[in-house]
Design an enzyme around this catalytic site. Structure first.
Site: not given
Length: 266
Positions: A181-183, A188
């Site tokens: 996951y990322c922002t 991701c």
């Protein structure tokens, strides 16, 4: 709150970058948008802020180009625009990994949506009974602001450090389901394509990243806020501005630039 903030990206082959930049920049100026748009051979990445009507007009214009017809944006609101100006930049990559074998414009990485990830975390395993490992692909100053507390955090200073960290730690992920996951999804997604290329199995991205997770399930299982690369500093689980303390904000500045003026991430 009168300003709509959107973030969006799309991996798609682009071969007319200088001309595209001029068209996009002219439209942004005409609508008095503020923010940053990155264009590269692999696609587009953008953060924009303006009243809703201006944002919707721009996105409708952009989607007239068939390459961007499927572009989906994450939304949040603020009292003012968290950017000082409008920039459209040409880059080698819209998110820098320096792994030329990875071609995200050639096909999407497997993904799970927010509701599915929440259910997996609620039940403690995926639908096949495998243990779920969350992988935070963001930089250390971002994870300091907030993260899934059980996630793997390699404390990287740059996304380009992630491949080496994964290579030294592959045993951790064996026989498990991995969700990166990322922002907003871009890091991701690229991370999952790299993991697949490295032979890792059962790897997924969180569709739409943390911002979409907040929007759809209210940030259940999340601790803290979500760092964003603009003058808001961070957003909370309701996607409202959540200013962070100056030391954390300062550490997030990129290449000596003020927040919102460095390289755009999502």
């Amino acid at each position: 709150m009168s300003i709509l903030n959107i973030s969006a990206y799309r991996f798609v082959s682009l071969d007319d970058l200088p001309a595209l930049r001029e068209r996009v920049l002219a439209q942004c100026h005409a609508l008095e948008l503020k923010g940053t748009i990155l264009l590269a051979p692999e696609g587009i990445n953008l953060f924009l802020a303006a009243p809703r009507e201006a944002i919707e007009t721009f996105m409708a214009w952009l989607r007239q180009d068939s390459r961007f017809a499927g572009l989906q944006a994450k939304e949040s609101l603020s009292d003012g625009a968290p950017f000082k100006r409008m920039r459209v930049r040409l880059k080698k990559e819209i998110i820098t990994l320096r792994q030329p074998a990875i071609r995200p414009e050639g096909g999407r990485a497997p993904a799970v949506d927010a509701a599915t990830l929440k259910r997996w975390l609620d039940q403690g395993h995926d639908d096949q009974g495998r243990h779920v490992v969350l992988l935070d692909t963001r930089n250390a100053y971002e994870t300091d602001v907030g993260m899934f507390p059980q996630a793997v955090d390699y404390r990287i200073a740059s996304f380009t450090e992630l491949p080496a960290a994964l290579a030294a730690d592959q045993a951790r992920y064996r026989d498990k389901t991995v969700v990166s996951y990322c922002t907003g999804g871009i890091r991701c997604e690229k991370a999952v394509l790299h993991m697949q290329d490295a032979g890792m199995e059962n790897v997924y991205q969180l569709e739409g990243g943390i911002l979409k997770y907040f929007e759809e399930v209210g940030g259940v299982h999340w601790r803290g806020e979500c760092f964003v690369f603009d003058e808001r500093g961070a957003v909370d689980k309701a996607l409202s501005p959540a200013p962070i303390q100056p030391p954390a904000l300062s550490s997030g500045r990129l290449e000596g630039s003020p927040v919102g003026e460095g390289e755009l991430y999502t």
